[in-house]
Design an enzyme around this catalytic site. Structure first.
Site, PDB file in Angstrom:
ATOM      1  N   LYS A 113       0.835  -1.216   0.000  1.00 29.51           N
ATOM      2  CA  LYS A 113       0.000   0.000   0.000  1.00 29.51           C
ATOM      3  C   LYS A 113       0.867   1.262   0.000  1.00 29.51           C
ATOM      4  CE  LYS A 113      -1.906  -0.990   3.979  1.00 29.51           C
ATOM      5  NZ  LYS A 113      -1.221  -2.271   4.281  1.00 29.51           N
TER       6      LYS A 113
ATOM      7  N   ARG B 115      -9.284   1.460   8.756  1.00 25.91           N
ATOM      8  CA  ARG B 115      -8.873   0.093   9.036  1.00 25.91           C
ATOM      9  C   ARG B 115      -9.967  -0.662   9.778  1.00 25.91           C
ATOM     10  NH1 ARG B 115      -3.081   0.692   9.000  1.00 25.91           N
ATOM     11  NH2 ARG B 115      -2.151  -1.338   9.108  1.00 25.91           N
TER      12      ARG B 115
ATOM     13  N   ARG C 130      11.910  -6.143   4.611  1.00 23.57           N
ATOM     14  CA  ARG C 130      11.677  -4.695   4.503  1.00 23.57           C
ATOM     15  C   ARG C 130      12.620  -3.920   5.429  1.00 23.57           C
ATOM     16  NH1 ARG C 130       5.882  -2.061   5.265  1.00 23.57           N
ATOM     17  NH2 ARG C 130       5.922  -3.254   7.207  1.00 23.57           N
TER      18      ARG C 130
ATOM     19  N   ARG D 283      11.486  -2.650  11.124  1.00 26.81           N
ATOM     20  CA  ARG D 283      10.507  -2.113  12.071  1.00 26.81           C
ATOM     21  C   ARG D 283      10.256  -3.108  13.202  1.00 26.81           C
ATOM     22  NH1 ARG D 283       5.674  -0.009   8.235  1.00 26.81           N
ATOM     23  NH2 ARG D 283       4.475  -1.211   9.752  1.00 26.81           N
TER      24      ARG D 283
ATOM     25  N   ARG E  58      -0.544  -9.208  13.144  1.00 28.25           N
ATOM     26  CA  ARG E  58      -1.099  -8.136  12.304  1.00 28.25           C
ATOM     27  C   ARG E  58      -1.987  -8.713  11.203  1.00 28.25           C
ATOM     28  NH1 ARG E  58       4.199  -5.190  10.646  1.00 28.25           N
ATOM     29  NH2 ARG E  58       2.846  -3.892   9.350  1.00 28.25           N
TER      30      ARG E  58
HETATM   31  P1  AP5 Z   1       4.968  -1.630   1.770  1.00 29.24           P
HETATM   32  O1  AP5 Z   1       4.654  -0.774   0.597  1.00 29.24           O
HETATM   33  O2  AP5 Z   1       5.801  -1.043   2.862  1.00 29.24           O
HETATM   34  O3  AP5 Z   1       3.632  -2.305   2.336  1.00 29.24           O
HETATM   35  P2  AP5 Z   1       2.426  -1.712   3.164  1.00 29.24           P
HETATM   36  O4  AP5 Z   1       1.204  -2.394   2.664  1.00 29.24           O
HETATM   37  O5  AP5 Z   1       2.456  -0.225   3.159  1.00 29.24           O
HETATM   38  O6  AP5 Z   1       2.833  -2.319   4.568  1.00 29.24           O
HETATM   39  P3  AP5 Z   1       2.753  -1.720   6.026  1.00 29.24           P
HETATM   40  O7  AP5 Z   1       3.402  -2.762   6.913  1.00 29.24           O
HETATM   41  O8  AP5 Z   1       3.313  -0.343   6.110  1.00 29.24           O
HETATM   42  O9  AP5 Z   1       1.271  -1.734   6.249  1.00 29.24           O
HETATM   43  P4  AP5 Z   1       0.577  -1.854   7.553  1.00 29.24           P
HETATM   44  O10 AP5 Z   1      -0.780  -1.626   7.078  1.00 29.24           O
HETATM   45  O11 AP5 Z   1       0.732  -3.068   8.369  1.00 29.24           O
HETATM   46  O12 AP5 Z   1       1.375  -0.806   8.447  1.00 29.24           O
HETATM   47  P5  AP5 Z   1       1.065   0.703   8.803  1.00 29.24           P
HETATM   48  O13 AP5 Z   1       2.335   1.420   8.758  1.00 29.24           O
HETATM   49  O14 AP5 Z   1      -0.098   1.220   8.038  1.00 29.24           O
HETATM   50  O15 AP5 Z   1       5.690  -2.956   1.208  1.00 29.24           O
HETATM   51  C1  AP5 Z   1       6.117  -3.983   2.078  1.00 29.24           C
HETATM   52  C2  AP5 Z   1       7.456  -4.562   1.570  1.00 29.24           C
HETATM   53  O16 AP5 Z   1       7.219  -5.259   0.368  1.00 29.24           O
HETATM   54  C3  AP5 Z   1       8.507  -3.487   1.258  1.00 29.24           C
HETATM   55  O17 AP5 Z   1       9.779  -3.956   1.601  1.00 29.24           O
HETATM   56  C4  AP5 Z   1       8.386  -3.315  -0.261  1.00 29.24           C
HETATM   57  O18 AP5 Z   1       9.587  -2.912  -0.814  1.00 29.24           O
HETATM   58  C5  AP5 Z   1       7.958  -4.694  -0.718  1.00 29.24           C
HETATM   59  N1  AP5 Z   1       7.043  -4.646  -1.860  1.00 29.24           N
HETATM   60  C6  AP5 Z   1       6.044  -3.754  -2.112  1.00 29.24           C
HETATM   61  N2  AP5 Z   1       5.402  -4.036  -3.251  1.00 29.24           N
HETATM   62  C7  AP5 Z   1       5.991  -5.175  -3.734  1.00 29.24           C
HETATM   63  C8  AP5 Z   1       5.764  -5.978  -4.907  1.00 29.24           C
HETATM   64  N3  AP5 Z   1       4.800  -5.692  -5.794  1.00 29.24           N
HETATM   65  N4  AP5 Z   1       6.554  -7.068  -5.074  1.00 29.24           N
HETATM   66  C9  AP5 Z   1       7.550  -7.385  -4.180  1.00 29.24           C
HETATM   67  N5  AP5 Z   1       7.810  -6.643  -3.068  1.00 29.24           N
HETATM   68  C10 AP5 Z   1       7.040  -5.566  -2.846  1.00 29.24           C
HETATM   69  O19 AP5 Z   1       0.564   0.531  10.319  1.00 29.24           O
HETATM   70  C11 AP5 Z   1       1.437   0.055  11.330  1.00 29.24           C
HETATM   71  C12 AP5 Z   1       0.657  -0.048  12.622  1.00 29.24           C
HETATM   72  O20 AP5 Z   1       0.137   1.251  12.982  1.00 29.24           O
HETATM   73  C13 AP5 Z   1      -0.581  -0.958  12.591  1.00 29.24           C
HETATM   74  O21 AP5 Z   1      -0.247  -2.305  12.828  1.00 29.24           O
HETATM   75  C14 AP5 Z   1      -1.427  -0.331  13.702  1.00 29.24           C
HETATM   76  O22 AP5 Z   1      -0.978  -0.733  14.962  1.00 29.24           O
HETATM   77  C15 AP5 Z   1      -1.151   1.148  13.567  1.00 29.24           C
HETATM   78  N6  AP5 Z   1      -2.143   1.825  12.677  1.00 29.24           N
HETATM   79  C16 AP5 Z   1      -1.873   2.432  11.482  1.00 29.24           C
HETATM   80  N7  AP5 Z   1      -3.009   2.932  10.946  1.00 29.24           N
HETATM   81  C17 AP5 Z   1      -4.021   2.639  11.830  1.00 29.24           C
HETATM   82  C18 AP5 Z   1      -5.409   2.871  11.823  1.00 29.24           C
HETATM   83  N8  AP5 Z   1      -6.029   3.494  10.798  1.00 29.24           N
HETATM   84  N9  AP5 Z   1      -6.122   2.404  12.881  1.00 29.24           N
HETATM   85  C19 AP5 Z   1      -5.540   1.786  13.913  1.00 29.24           C
HETATM   86  N10 AP5 Z   1      -4.227   1.518  13.980  1.00 29.24           N
HETATM   87  C20 AP5 Z   1      -3.460   1.938  12.927  1.00 29.24           C
END
Ligand code: AP5
Length: 213
Positions: free
Chosen positions: A13, A88, A127, A160, A171
């Protein structure tokens, strides 16, 4: 253009949202990045959010919704924005619809980046994230030019805390239970688009551009 990125943790994402923001000239709003910046600066919000994030749980809606509503009310969001990691939960989605409805607006697209759980765990272990500017890398597919150093800002890149395998499993479970129902929610609104997130990043982005025009 107002866009929501949906998908499991690690589906890509953030990777896609940054490119969408650049191409369409709209802000990229990542709740995860906002929480991580608050943790780094040791704010009260950061201290509260960390307790949940380190366990792979969601930060409570009451700490999350107002933050996003304030952010999308800022001037740079007038022409749209791409939301990454929000909503979410169904209550977060309803809060977003309610806030936009009050000003006669609505979301345009919810893009689900679809990746099976099996692919996710390998991606997350590789990552590396810059906690200073939010750039993300992968040790195999997108390595930094200098090992361990962010190409963009020169800060160290790290695994991370919540990317450890046991936390990733938690998660994923939380995603299936609390976030996946949003797929039906946005299907019901007629704005859901699904892309195959197992393709190379460039192909995923091309599929998204095809949808957005
Ligand atoms: P990446 O693009 O980083 O993936 P992502 O989907 O953004 O993953 P996140 O882990 O950031 O999502 P998340 O939803 O768990 O975490 P968030 O930060 O929002 O890609 C992942 C890896 O794959 C990278 O190394 C990339 O290079 C590689 N990659 C990408 N595309 C690829 C492809 N096509 N092929 C191969 N490799 C690829 O949230 C973290 C925490 O914050 C949550 O767990 C929660 O505790 C809290 N939080 C955040 N938002 C909320 C909310 N709205 N409500 C409540 N808690 C929240």
């Amino acid at each position: 253009m107002k866009i929501i990125m949906l998908g499991a943790p690690g589906a890509g994402k953030g990777t896609q949202a940054k490119q969408i923001a650049d191409k369409y000239g709209i802000p990229h709003i990542s709740t995860g990045d906002i929480f991580r910046a608050n943790i780094k600066n040791n704010t009260e919000l950061g201290q509260k959010a960390k307790q949940y994030m380190d366990q792979g749980m969601l930060v409570p809606d009451e700490l999350t919704c107002d933050l996003v509503m304030d952010r999308i009310g800022e001037k740079d969001c007038e022409n749209g924005f791409v939301l990454d990691g929000f909503p979410r939960t169904i209550p977060q989605a309803e809060a977003l619809d309610g806030a936009l409805g009050k000003i006669g607006q609505k979301m345009d697209y919810a893009i689900d980046v679809d990746v099976p759980d099996d692919n996710i765990v390998g991606r997350m272990g590789g990552r590396r994230a810059c906690l200073n500017c939010g750039a993300t890398y992968h040790v195999v597919t997108i390595p930094t030019k200098v090992e361990g150093i962010c190409d963009r800002c020169g800060s160290p890149v790290v695994l991370r805390d919540d990317d450890k395998p046991e936390t990733v499993q938690k998660r994923l479970a939380v995603y299936h239970e609390q976030t996946q129902p949003l797929i039906d929610y946005y299907k019901g609104q007629g704005i859901l688009k699904t892309v195959d997130g197992t393709q190379p990043m460039e192909a995923v982005f091309a599929a998204i551009v095809e949808i957005l025009g």
